[in-house]
Design an enzyme around this catalytic site. Sequence first.
Site, PDB file in Angstrom:
ATOM      1  N   VAL A 185      81.335 -15.084   4.744  1.00 63.29           N
ATOM      2  CA  VAL A 185      80.317 -14.404   3.817  1.00 63.29           C
ATOM      3  C   VAL A 185      80.572 -15.147   2.207  1.00 63.29           C
ATOM      4  O   VAL A 185      80.420 -14.073   1.395  1.00 63.29           O
ATOM      5  CB  VAL A 185      80.431 -12.793   3.857  1.00 63.29           C
ATOM      6  CG1 VAL A 185      79.849 -12.485   5.343  1.00 63.29           C
ATOM      7  CG2 VAL A 185      81.958 -12.402   3.668  1.00 63.29           C
ATOM      8  N   ARG A 192      81.212 -18.829   0.420  1.00 62.37           N
ATOM      9  CA  ARG A 192      80.173 -19.785   0.013  1.00 62.37           C
ATOM     10  C   ARG A 192      80.176 -20.876   1.011  1.00 62.37           C
ATOM     11  O   ARG A 192      81.146 -21.220   1.713  1.00 62.37           O
ATOM     12  CB  ARG A 192      80.725 -20.521  -1.302  1.00 62.37           C
ATOM     13  CG  ARG A 192      80.626 -19.504  -2.376  1.00 62.37           C
ATOM     14  CD  ARG A 192      79.280 -19.488  -2.985  1.00 62.37           C
ATOM     15  NE  ARG A 192      78.924 -18.492  -4.230  1.00 62.37           N
ATOM     16  CZ  ARG A 192      78.586 -17.158  -3.807  1.00 62.37           C
ATOM     17  NH1 ARG A 192      78.762 -16.647  -2.831  1.00 62.37           N
ATOM     18  NH2 ARG A 192      78.436 -16.435  -5.373  1.00 62.37           N
ATOM     19  N   ASP A 200      77.141 -16.428   7.172  1.00 63.51           N
ATOM     20  CA  ASP A 200      75.777 -15.782   6.479  1.00 63.51           C
ATOM     21  C   ASP A 200      75.355 -16.964   5.340  1.00 63.51           C
ATOM     22  O   ASP A 200      74.409 -16.769   4.836  1.00 63.51           O
ATOM     23  CB  ASP A 200      76.272 -14.412   5.857  1.00 63.51           C
ATOM     24  CG  ASP A 200      75.262 -13.822   4.942  1.00 63.51           C
ATOM     25  OD1 ASP A 200      74.028 -13.733   5.606  1.00 63.51           O
ATOM     26  OD2 ASP A 200      75.368 -13.522   3.963  1.00 63.51           O
ATOM     27  N   GLU A 210      71.049 -24.539   2.141  1.00 69.34           N
ATOM     28  CA  GLU A 210      70.198 -23.263   2.299  1.00 69.34           C
ATOM     29  C   GLU A 210      68.560 -23.488   1.809  1.00 69.34           C
ATOM     30  O   GLU A 210      68.575 -24.039   0.553  1.00 69.34           O
ATOM     31  CB  GLU A 210      70.840 -22.090   1.659  1.00 69.34           C
ATOM     32  CG  GLU A 210      71.926 -21.557   2.175  1.00 69.34           C
ATOM     33  CD  GLU A 210      72.765 -20.207   1.639  1.00 69.34           C
ATOM     34  OE1 GLU A 210      71.956 -19.768   1.083  1.00 69.34           O
ATOM     35  OE2 GLU A 210      73.897 -20.033   2.227  1.00 69.34           O
ATOM     36  N   HIS A 255      71.883 -15.395   4.756  1.00 72.87           N
ATOM     37  CA  HIS A 255      72.440 -14.991   3.481  1.00 72.87           C
ATOM     38  C   HIS A 255      72.093 -13.830   3.005  1.00 72.87           C
ATOM     39  O   HIS A 255      71.087 -13.485   1.722  1.00 72.87           O
ATOM     40  CB  HIS A 255      71.997 -15.973   2.286  1.00 72.87           C
ATOM     41  CG  HIS A 255      73.207 -16.187   1.130  1.00 72.87           C
ATOM     42  ND1 HIS A 255      73.326 -17.462   0.613  1.00 72.87           N
ATOM     43  CD2 HIS A 255      73.751 -15.321   0.792  1.00 72.87           C
ATOM     44  CE1 HIS A 255      74.235 -17.215  -0.355  1.00 72.87           C
ATOM     45  NE2 HIS A 255      74.491 -15.903  -0.150  1.00 72.87           N
ATOM     46  N   SER A 266      74.209 -10.706   3.588  1.00 77.87           N
ATOM     47  CA  SER A 266      75.325  -9.926   3.595  1.00 77.87           C
ATOM     48  C   SER A 266      75.520  -8.964   2.309  1.00 77.87           C
ATOM     49  O   SER A 266      75.844  -8.139   2.285  1.00 77.87           O
ATOM     50  CB  SER A 266      76.488 -10.693   3.781  1.00 77.87           C
ATOM     51  OG  SER A 266      76.902 -11.351   2.913  1.00 77.87           O
TER      52      SER A 266
END
Length: 318
Positions: free
Chosen positions: A229, A231, A255, A260, A279, A281
């Site tokens: 969670v 990078r 996550d 991305e 992404h 969280s």
Amino acid sequence: MTKKGILLLKTTTPEQIKILENIAPNYQFYDGFSKEPSNIPLDNVEIIYGWSALGNTVLQDPSCNLKWVQLHTAGVDYVDLNAMKEKNIILTNSSGIHGRVIAESVFGMLLSYIRGIGQSIKDQSLKKWRFPNHFMKLENSTMMIVGAGRIGVEVAQVAKAFHMKTIGVNRTGKAVEHMDVIIKQSEVRDYIPEADVVVNILPLTDQTTYFFNKSVFSRMKRSAVFINVGRGKSVNTKELIESLDEGKLAFAALDVFETEPLPEDSPLWEREDVLITPHISGLLPGYDDKAIAIFEENLKAFVEGKNMNNVINYEWNY
């Protein structure tokens, strides 16, 4: 005398702007959403709240008079830190908002796997009655929290509620609340064989890029769970996949990713031993209100010449 400018690059309500104007009456506020850049005197901007391409335009302008940037996020790796350092610009972030909800996400991911809930959700759509082939209990297990900052402390506090042992990892080895043991980043490979769960919450810096690679994964328990969670680029995805294939660890819950959104052709999508969340969280209701409250407090300190909160150290880049 022309007022110095504050450029707002995050959506703000009229009520919030009124509060900001009362804090800094000697500044002119510019709405970066409603005006074309050509209508904003870039050389007049001294403070920016939020970040966008327009922020980069201000930063790169030869007549840049920027003194301070308050980011709307905890992460800072998407801004030009070298340029900010060279121009002696103060950078602050919104760290401290996400801790509790990220901790909830970590344990949601973890419980989904170790209690067979994730598999049961899939089986429900198939009307399939099946017992999971693995179970794990958290009591007396060990969680290594790599990145023992504000979020890490929140994660550790929840871990203690599950009666887990906690190993915290930070840059200095300085003691941190709710951590049974604290170690330096350089000692991770020595201690990671003890961990049943490894949670990555590292910021992205030159020192943490691909911190989690095959040499680290090879030291983990074969039954261990890895959760990211932090990078995306702090994990070498290719080597994570290779390590899962070789049985160096049992499961990964991710996550954040190197790219991305995660590309459709990523092999991660097809894996039974990987949980993917987009992404999310750190998402929570009322985030914008919490973020602007940090900006308001820091703005008051700035105009009064006092120390601000959440100032980024350019030596560490967090």
